[in-house]
Design a protein around this motif. Structure first.
Motif, mmCIF file in Angstrom:
data_model
loop_
_atom_site.group_PDB
_atom_site.id
_atom_site.type_symbol
_atom_site.label_atom_id
_atom_site.label_comp_id
_atom_site.label_asym_id
_atom_site.label_seq_id
_atom_site.Cartn_x
_atom_site.Cartn_y
_atom_site.Cartn_z
ATOM 1 N N HIS A 14 -0.328 -39.327 31.798
ATOM 2 C CA HIS A 14 0.248 -38.385 32.753
ATOM 3 C C HIS A 14 1.565 -37.827 32.249
ATOM 4 C CE1 HIS A 14 2.826 -41.629 35.085
ATOM 5 N NE2 HIS A 14 3.008 -41.688 33.791
ATOM 6 N N SER A 103 -0.714 -34.667 43.050
ATOM 7 C CA SER A 103 -1.153 -34.828 41.657
ATOM 8 C C SER A 103 -2.214 -33.784 41.351
ATOM 9 C CB SER A 103 -1.719 -36.232 41.426
ATOM 10 O OG SER A 103 -2.906 -36.420 42.185
ATOM 11 N N ARG A 147 2.737 -34.364 39.663
ATOM 12 C CA ARG A 147 2.280 -35.115 38.489
ATOM 13 C C ARG A 147 0.998 -34.481 37.976
ATOM 14 N NH1 ARG A 147 -0.703 -40.564 37.399
ATOM 15 N NH2 ARG A 147 -1.814 -40.098 39.315
#
Length: 198
Positions: A14, A103, A147
């Motif tokens: 990530h 995310s 993210r």
């Protein structure tokens, strides 16, 4: 019954800030590549990329999906398919999938066999990461991206991990499991070998 298995290591990676992105170096004069979003969800188009890119990387999960399953998945708000075209011909694609927590997963990413190893992947990934970070600008019902993440494994292409690490992704989880050794057809039997020898 064939019960063969293979050991597969999967890495989850990530980045937590747009500043983490390390853009691919400018290759200078080279392939005429453009990135275009496929704005009309198309099960046929998405399944083409899934088999053509993943056929020699053992992508099998979606081979059993019905047309309706593909359509339902692609119709979800924020799911985007971006395509790399080289002189008008598809070279690869990326699929972005948002999560409720802010995310964005790069769920699928890859190049067709004849486009690999030529620097196109680094530029497609750079573009994909930028589009993941600004996803909420195109989908105001989604929260801002916090993210961007993805996973890769030992079944993926030989340049995959180096590309992800080179763009600024870091590993946050590693696991190794035995999986069934399932043959994948690709777009048609023998396509990859024919391209490689062309």
């Amino acid at each position: 019954m064939d019960n063969r298995t293979i050991s597969v290591t999967t890495w989850s990676l990530h980045m937590t800030s747009p500043d983490d992105l390390v853009p691919a170096a400018d290759p200078g004069p080279g392939p005429d590549v453009r990135f275009i979003r496929s704005e009309l969800p198309s099960p046929e188009f998405s399944r083409f990329f899934y088999t053509a890119v993943g056929g020699d990387c053992s992508w099998t999960d979606r081979l059993v999906w019905s047309y309706a399953q593909w359509q339902e998945y692609l119709d979800r708000p924020g799911v985007e398919t971006w395509v790399a075209y080289e002189r008008g011909t598809p070279a690869g694609y990326v699929e972005l999938v948002p999560g409720a927590d802010g995310s964005v997963e790069i769920a699928y990413f890859g190049l067709l066999p004849r486009s690999r190893g030529r620097g196109i992947g680094g530029h497609l990934l750079t573009h994909a990461v930028r589009r993941a970070w600004d996803l909420a600008e195109r989908w105001p019902e989604l929260p801002p991206t916090k993210r961007v993440w993805l996973h890769t494994c030992t079944k993926d292409g030989e340049h995959a991990m180096a590309n992800y690490a080179g763009r600024g992704f870091t590993v946050f989880e590693t696991k190794t499991e035995d999986e069934p050794d399932v043959p994948t057809p690709g777009p048609w039997p023998g396509a990859h070998g024919a391209v490689a020898s062309a």
